[in-house]
Design an enzyme around this catalytic site. Structure first.
Site, PDB file in Angstrom:
ATOM      1  N   SER A 119       0.825  -1.199   0.000  1.00 34.90           N
ATOM      2  CA  SER A 119       0.000   0.000   0.000  1.00 34.90           C
ATOM      3  C   SER A 119       0.861   1.252   0.000  1.00 34.90           C
ATOM      4  O   SER A 119       1.869   1.333   0.699  1.00 34.90           O
ATOM      5  CB  SER A 119      -0.882  -0.009   1.252  1.00 34.90           C
ATOM      6  N   LYS A 120       0.398   2.238  -0.807  1.00 31.09           N
ATOM      7  CA  LYS A 120       1.223   3.452  -0.861  1.00 31.09           C
ATOM      8  C   LYS A 120       1.137   4.208   0.464  1.00 31.09           C
ATOM      9  O   LYS A 120       2.005   4.989   0.796  1.00 31.09           O
ATOM     10  CB  LYS A 120       0.888   4.315  -2.068  1.00 31.09           C
ATOM     11  N   ARG A 121       0.081   3.910   1.233  1.00 29.37           N
ATOM     12  CA  ARG A 121      -0.034   4.563   2.541  1.00 29.37           C
ATOM     13  C   ARG A 121       1.151   4.211   3.446  1.00 29.37           C
ATOM     14  O   ARG A 121       1.542   4.950   4.311  1.00 29.37           O
ATOM     15  CB  ARG A 121      -1.342   4.134   3.195  1.00 29.37           C
TER      16      ARG A 121
ATOM     17  N   GLY B 249       4.099   3.687   2.288  1.00 32.09           N
ATOM     18  CA  GLY B 249       5.344   4.053   1.604  1.00 32.09           C
ATOM     19  C   GLY B 249       5.813   3.012   0.602  1.00 32.09           C
ATOM     20  O   GLY B 249       6.950   3.082   0.131  1.00 32.09           O
TER      21      GLY B 249
END
Ligand code: GLU
Length: 480
Positions: free
Chosen positions: A253-255, A257
């Site tokens: 997840s880009k949340r 990083g």
């Protein structure tokens, strides 16, 4: 057989994450393999989540990934518009068709009423479900209220009993009790559809034959099937793709990083390596083969090779695979790609072609280059203990002796070529009676300050140039 038409339907919420790239890739490959059409559709009905510039970023990502679409907002096609916010009137029309059929109804419940009902459900430990409060408003009355400007949404009228289900290529037949489903909103108060509605209308009107998307939509798909039934439409083939995991427990997840496709490109991964790697995240050709170009994948990709269990994104495997691609690049191509990284490291002034020859076999990811070559721009601090090497039979004392011997030899070289440096130094070593390693190891340390370098003492001395080599040698000798 019906024409295969697949679609990738991202929401413009930022850079293309790797799970999205995989969906896009499989969707693309399936269309190509079957001589079908691949469509790009922008799902921008959740305007709160929309990120400025994200639509252009999607076009750009698809272009960078080499996933050419046959129809889409920026290329046109017979089934447009391909941006959902441009299809408002279409959703209105179809939502009202459902209302007329009794499969949907306008709802005027206020936020306060819904919040209260939600709280009450939560207090009882239940999940909130809309209680069909507005279902009983006669349609004529509802229409009058709407005409008078009262805010409303349109909800799906889910049967209160019976079962509903659908078939998925990977997960088989999935069936749920209708009573467990909520009368979800199809059209919001802002006049835009929810995903739940728009995906069905669009997939039908765009004649999509195969819907591929993430497993997060598995649980809502029975509801979509009720909509297809209400309209009397043929259903697409569903393929829900398992999530891409960072490890056993966490979703990529880009949340947190985790990198997007663009991030990987910026870090110096090659497009072809990323695509190859992503293709194998959940699909296998059912043999040991690991390397595929995009056009090879277009020939062999099939649904039978898909895996139901979540795939794990192993960045070390991607690094390895990238390294294999880098090594196979024609030298000129490698050089072109490496040069900006050399410049970034401040070593653009050395013989970069020679440096590239030394680096190609050692580069896994281009982004590693600056750290590996920066010593050519600036002499690193190092400890004299670095001269100690058992196998080479050297230590600081031997180093001092070796460097004292070799310094005037280097000073005497007029033509500073790699061959000259090699020949002259080797002759001097032979004459001195010292072992090769006893001279070459300390020399390389003295001018690079590092235990590991691309190339040995001759190559590095050559790249540094005579002046810099001697300057570093003097400074290192002073420290001994
Ligand atoms: N807009 C949805 C998303 O970005 C697409 C789901 C679908 O492919 O139907 O997750």
């Amino acid at each position: 057989m019906k024409e295969v038409r697949t679609r990738f339907a991202p929401s413009p919420t930022g850079y293309l994450h790797l799970g999205g790239l995989r969906t896009a890739l499989y969707t693309y490959l399936y269309a190509r393999r079957n001589g079908g059409k691949f469509i790009l559709r922008i799902e921008d009905t959740d305007q709160e989540r929309e990120v400025a510039g994200a639509v252009d970023m999607i076009y750009q990502s698809m272009h960078l990934a080499g996933l050419t679409y046959d129809e889409g907002p920026d290329v046109g096609g017979d089934y447009g518009p391909y941006i959902q916010s441009d299809r408002k009137a279409i959703y209105q029309e179809y939502a009202w068709k459902l209302v007329e059929k009794g499969a949907a109804y306008p709802c005027f419940c206020t936020k306060e009423r819904l919040d209260e009902a939600r709280k009450a459900a939560e207090a009882k430990g239940e999940t909130f479900k809309y209680d069909k409060h507005c279902l009983h408003i006669p349609l004529e009355e509802a229409k009058k209220r709407i005409a008078a400007g009262e805010p409303y949404v349109i909800r799906q009228n889910i049967p209160t009993e019976g079962k509903c289900g659908f078939d998925d290529v990977l997960f088989g037949h999935i069936e749920v009790d209708c009573a467990t489903l909520d009368d979800n909103v199809l059209m919001k108060a802002d006049g835009l559809p929810t995903y739940n509605f728009a995906n069905v209308v669009d997939d039908h009107l765009m004649a999509i034959s195969h819907v591929m998307r993430g497993t997060e939509y598995l649980s809502s798909s029975p509801k979509y099937d009720l909509l297809y039934d209400a309209f009397g439409w043929e259903k697409p083939v569903y393929v829900h793709l398992p999530v891409v995991m960072k490890d056993q427990t966490r979703k990529l997840s880009k949340r947190y990083g985790d990198p997007s496709f663009e991030d990987l490109l910026h870090q110096g991964y090659l497009r072809d390596a990323i695509i190859n790697f992503i293709a194998l995240l959940g699909w296998s050709p059912r043999n040991d083969r690991e390397f595929f170009t995009l056009s090879e994948l277009e020939q062999i990709f099939d649904l039978e090779g898909l895996n139901k269990s979540p795939a794990i994104f192993d960045v070390n495997k991607l690094r390895w695979m990238n390294g294999e691609y880098v090594r196979k690049l024609p030298f000129e191509e490698y050089y072109k790609l490496a040069l900006p990284w050399f410049e970034k490291a401040g070593v653009g002034h050395v013989d970069t072609r020679r440096l590239a020859e030394l680096m190609q076999g050692r580069t896994e990811v281009f982004g590693d280059i600056p750290e590996m070559v920066h010593f050519l721009a600036e002499m690193p601090e190092f400890d004299n203990e670095l001269y100690t090497h058992k196998k080479m039979k050297t230590d600081p004392a031997v180093a001092k002796q070796a460097l004292t011997m070799i310094k005037p030899v280097l000073e005497g070289i007029d033509e500073w070529t790699e061959t000259n440096i090699h020949d002259v130094v080797m002759a001097a070593v032979a004459e001195s009676g010292m072992k090769n390693g006893q001279v070459l190891w300390p020399l390389r340390i003295a001018i690079s300050g590092l235990a590991n370098t691309p190339g040995g003492a001759f190559e590095i001395a050559y790249l540094l140039g005579k002046g810099e080599t001697l300057k570093r040698l003097n400074q290192s000798m002073e420290k001994l």
